[in-house]
Every structure is written in structure tokens, then in C-alpha cells.
Design a protein around this motif. Sequence first.
Motif, PDB file in Angstrom:
ATOM      1  N   ALA A   2       0.827  -1.201   0.000  1.00 35.79           N
ATOM      2  CA  ALA A   2       0.000   0.000   0.000  1.00 35.79           C
ATOM      3  C   ALA A   2       0.863   1.253   0.000  1.00 35.79           C
ATOM      4  N   LYS A   3       0.438   2.254  -0.756  1.00 39.83           N
ATOM      5  CA  LYS A   3       1.184   3.509  -0.852  1.00 39.83           C
ATOM      6  C   LYS A   3       0.811   4.433   0.301  1.00 39.83           C
ATOM      7  N   SER A   4       1.754   5.304   0.654  1.00 40.84           N
ATOM      8  CA  SER A   4       1.494   6.223   1.758  1.00 40.84           C
ATOM      9  C   SER A   4       2.279   7.515   1.582  1.00 40.84           C
ATOM     10  N   HIS A  10      -2.819   8.116  13.232  1.00 37.79           N
ATOM     11  CA  HIS A  10      -3.647   6.903  13.182  1.00 37.79           C
ATOM     12  C   HIS A  10      -4.751   6.971  14.236  1.00 37.79           C
ATOM     13  N   PRO A  11      -5.749   7.839  14.024  1.00 36.37           N
ATOM     14  CA  PRO A  11      -6.848   7.877  14.994  1.00 36.37           C
ATOM     15  C   PRO A  11      -7.692   6.610  14.929  1.00 36.37           C
ATOM     16  N   ASN A  12      -8.382   6.318  16.006  1.00 39.41           N
ATOM     17  CA  ASN A  12      -9.294   5.172  16.030  1.00 39.41           C
ATOM     18  C   ASN A  12     -10.369   5.386  14.971  1.00 39.41           C
ATOM     19  N   GLY A  13     -10.491   4.459  14.031  1.00 40.91           N
ATOM     20  CA  GLY A  13     -11.413   4.638  12.914  1.00 40.91           C
ATOM     21  C   GLY A  13     -12.880   4.662  13.302  1.00 40.91           C
ATOM     22  N   ARG A  14     -13.269   3.876  14.275  1.00 41.86           N
ATOM     23  CA  ARG A  14     -14.659   3.822  14.761  1.00 41.86           C
ATOM     24  C   ARG A  14     -15.681   3.670  13.627  1.00 41.86           C
ATOM     25  N   LYS A  15     -15.268   3.009  12.563  1.00 45.22           N
ATOM     26  CA  LYS A  15     -16.171   2.794  11.433  1.00 45.22           C
ATOM     27  C   LYS A  15     -17.079   1.588  11.641  1.00 45.22           C
ATOM     28  N   ASN A  16     -16.824   0.851  12.722  1.00 48.47           N
ATOM     29  CA  ASN A  16     -17.611  -0.354  12.990  1.00 48.47           C
ATOM     30  C   ASN A  16     -19.090  -0.060  13.216  1.00 48.47           C
ATOM     31  N   VAL A 196      -8.642  13.182 -20.729  1.00 47.65           N
ATOM     32  CA  VAL A 196      -7.487  12.458 -20.185  1.00 47.65           C
ATOM     33  C   VAL A 196      -7.693  10.952 -20.338  1.00 47.65           C
ATOM     34  N   SER A 197      -6.605  10.237 -20.413  1.00 43.48           N
ATOM     35  CA  SER A 197      -6.673   8.782 -20.586  1.00 43.48           C
ATOM     36  C   SER A 197      -6.054   8.028 -19.410  1.00 43.48           C
ATOM     37  N   ARG A 198      -5.564   8.767 -18.401  1.00 41.81           N
ATOM     38  CA  ARG A 198      -4.958   8.123 -17.237  1.00 41.81           C
ATOM     39  C   ARG A 198      -5.737   8.489 -15.977  1.00 41.81           C
ATOM     40  N   GLY A 199      -6.140   7.464 -15.228  1.00 41.85           N
ATOM     41  CA  GLY A 199      -6.896   7.710 -14.011  1.00 41.85           C
ATOM     42  C   GLY A 199      -6.531   6.741 -12.903  1.00 41.85           C
ATOM     43  N   TYR A 200      -6.634   7.211 -11.672  1.00 41.96           N
ATOM     44  CA  TYR A 200      -6.371   6.385 -10.498  1.00 41.96           C
ATOM     45  C   TYR A 200      -7.577   6.439  -9.558  1.00 41.96           C
ATOM     46  N   ILE A 201      -7.860   5.312  -8.930  1.00 45.55           N
ATOM     47  CA  ILE A 201      -8.842   5.278  -7.856  1.00 45.55           C
ATOM     48  C   ILE A 201      -8.082   4.883  -6.595  1.00 45.55           C
ATOM     49  N   GLY A 202      -8.007   5.803  -5.631  1.00 44.11           N
ATOM     50  CA  GLY A 202      -7.272   5.546  -4.399  1.00 44.11           C
ATOM     51  C   GLY A 202      -8.208   5.152  -3.270  1.00 44.11           C
ATOM     52  N   LEU A 229      -4.179   2.185  -0.658  1.00 46.55           N
ATOM     53  CA  LEU A 229      -3.459   3.186   0.118  1.00 46.55           C
ATOM     54  C   LEU A 229      -3.351   2.736   1.567  1.00 46.55           C
ATOM     55  N   LYS A 230      -2.263   3.069   2.215  1.00 45.13           N
ATOM     56  CA  LYS A 230      -2.102   2.725   3.615  1.00 45.13           C
ATOM     57  C   LYS A 230      -3.165   3.437   4.437  1.00 45.13           C
ATOM     58  N   THR A 231      -3.700   2.752   5.432  1.00 45.47           N
ATOM     59  CA  THR A 231      -4.720   3.353   6.291  1.00 45.47           C
ATOM     60  C   THR A 231      -4.044   4.326   7.245  1.00 45.47           C
TER      61      THR A 231
END
Length: 440
Positions: A2-4, A10-16, A196-202, A229-231
Motif C-alpha cells: 500500500a502507498k502512503s 492513526h486515529p481510532n477509525g470507529r467505522k464499525n 485524459v486517458s490516465r486515471g487512479y482510484i485511491g 493506500l495505507k490506512t
Amino acid sequence: MAKSFRGGVHPNGRKNYTANKPIEIAPIPQKLFIPTRQHIGAPCAPIVKVGDLVKKGQVIAQAQAFVASPIHASTSGKVVEIADYPHPVFGSCQSIVIESDGKDEWVEGLPLARNWSEMDASEIKDVIRDSGLVGMGGATFPTHVKMAPPPAKPIHTFILNGAECEPYLTADHRLMLEQTEKVVTGMRIAMKALGVSRGYIGIEENKPDALAALRKACEGISGIEVVALKTKYPQGAEKTLIKVLTGSEVPSGGLPMDVGVVVQNVGTAAAIADAVQHGIPLIERVTTISGSAIVNPRNLLFRIGTTFSDAVSYCNGFRESPAKIIMGGPMMGMAQRTLSAPIIKGTSGILALTSSDIKVKPESSCIRCGRCVEACPMGLIPSMLSILGQRGIYQTAKEEYDLLDCVECGSCVYVCPAKRNIVHYIKLSKAQNAALAAKK
């Protein structure tokens, strides 16, 4: 791997609370309070009056400047008032109040069917402008402005931001899972409009299901790469994302177009697909309602103009009185003074936090520990920026310490042992410099 990027926290994600909650359609409230300011730029002017009957998708407030975006009726009904009402960003704002007739009827001609592959770039951009699209990650910059860079700044790369690095928020995550094809189609339409012909989804690696879904949807589509991507926060910041995915660094005081890049949020991409393929303007959005004070946290599709109070009631209200209500995420969101404020185009989340979530200690003097410098993703010296802002030395902050490069992500505040209100002082310095420039 993963890229960074350098720095970050690194906060607590609390996405649960909501990560596994599918998007549900919220009921249409009896009254919708639709502000005439829902974007960066000039406010819109109402083109309806009290007593008018309107239909869903009808323009009710028109843009009067290039950096502005028209406002549409979120449902059919009667305009019962045009007056100042609470606003989640500006405190209060002129709003158009629509009383629903319960029919939810579209304005004549909508929705419609269009083949985007047969449209040219100018046609696509016109539709995006007329449909009232803005950046739905929270910044609310009018989408058509981003899609129309000056000839001197040609665009070669399009980036779709699916990082959603703010804690609690999962609206984009669910959108990528449940409306994958729409998100990819919106990206392809945007790339065509930009030529454009180049695209990224991060996408952050803590969303492996979204990474898998987008990779599968992009199979056989040349020029689009889905990147893990790195979390880490603020992985989704525009300038950070550009550096991570392309290696280019937006110059100090510059914009993504200065390095040939345009970045859009996945929610914006889905809205582009709706607008271009079906003529549907931006009248609704997915919002995460979360936090320990909410009885039933959910991801809901709301009509623009739904009040925070109605939104919370759809989640069965509060389990205890919240200590703080925030629009957006806890790092960059805005604290709210009332639940009467409405959901606008940039409302990615509504958080209700209890006193146990908020452990505020009094601010003290900077101890020169350097933790904020280590955390800053922009390579700034936040400690000096806070000291200069606190002491009113605003111009020095701008001229010698790159004040305007701060993205206000709050990483510095998160790690500060002195609990200094660093971002507050930075915002103050920016405002004072802007006021001075305007005076000159």
C-alpha cells in the motif's frame, strides 16, 4: 504494498458503527429547508417566490457567478417561506422552505436518457454545471469549475478519491460497494470531459471489499488503476493523494491543476453519472449518521434540506444527550449549535458524540516537542504557525512559514501534548491575511 505519505496520524477509525450497514432511503420530511449557499463561491439567488408550486429537480435558486452552483428542489410541493434559517457552515443563511405535497413528482422532462459516449466534452461540462454538482467529500467546490481548467494548465491525470480516511464516516465505502458501476461510469465520463486517458482510484486498505469491487468493475477498462493506500489520516487530502499516486507535488499556494491533475470524490462521480446519463440534478446524498450517542447508526440517502433533527430521528434518536454534534468527521468536521441545520450537498456525516468520546484538556504553552512537525503531512511547522497566530503575527506566518499550504487536517492537534488549538490559530491567521489582502 500500500502507498502512503510522510507524516499523518492513526486515529481510532470507529467505522464499525456503520461499515456493514447498507444504504437506506430516508423518508422525505414534511418540510425541506434548502439553503441558497451550498458550495464554495458566490451564493445563489432564489428564482421562486412564496406560494409557488415546484417539482422535484426544478431550479429554485440560480448561480450568479462562475464559481457557484445552482440549487434544485429536492421534492415537489409548495414554497412556504424564503427566510434566514440555521446553516451548518455559515451559522445562518437564506433558505427556501418547501412543504412537501407527498407526490414527489419530477419536473417535466426529468429523468431522461442520454448516451454519454455520444456526447462531447463541452456538452458533458454543461450538464455538470446545470445539475448543481459540487465536491461531495465535504469541500463543496463547484464541480464544473474543476472540470474547466484554463488552457495554460492542461490536465493529464484524473484521480478518484475513495480513501474516506475520516473516522466514523462510511458513506463513500458503502457507495463504492453498492453503486460500483455508477461510480466507475462517473469517473469515465469525467475523464472524457477532461480529455485524459490516465486515471487512479485511491482506496485505503482497510476497505478490501471496496478495493475488490472497484478492481473487478475496472477490468478491461484501459487507463484506470485501482490503488491500495495505507490506512492513515489524512490519506484522502487532495494534495496528499496527488503526491502518493503520481509523485507530483502541488506547488506552495498552488492547485492540483498546476501539476495537471483533477481530483474528485467517489460521491461526486456517482452524481456525475446520474446527471449526465439521466439528467438528475444533485438533490440527495448519502450521509453517515453515527457516534456513540446515536441509538441506531446508519448510512442514509437523504434529500437535500432534511434537518439534522429529522435525520437523527430516522436513526431512533439519541441514547443519551450528546456532548457534541459534528457535521463531517471528527478531525475536520464542524461542531453544530443546533439540530435545526439542514443536510446540504457537502454533508458527508452527522456525528453525535458523548462526553466519554470527548476528553478536552485545557490548552497550555507549546513545549517545543516537535510532534506536530512529525505529524504534518505538508511538511510545515505547526507549532510556529500556532504561536504566530496566537500573537497576531499573521503576515509572518504567511510569508515565512507557508501558512497557506496548511490543509487544516488537524493531525497536529491530535498529537499535541499541550492540547493547543493549532488549527484554530491557523484559520485565524488565514482569515486575517485574507482581510488584509481585500483591504489593499
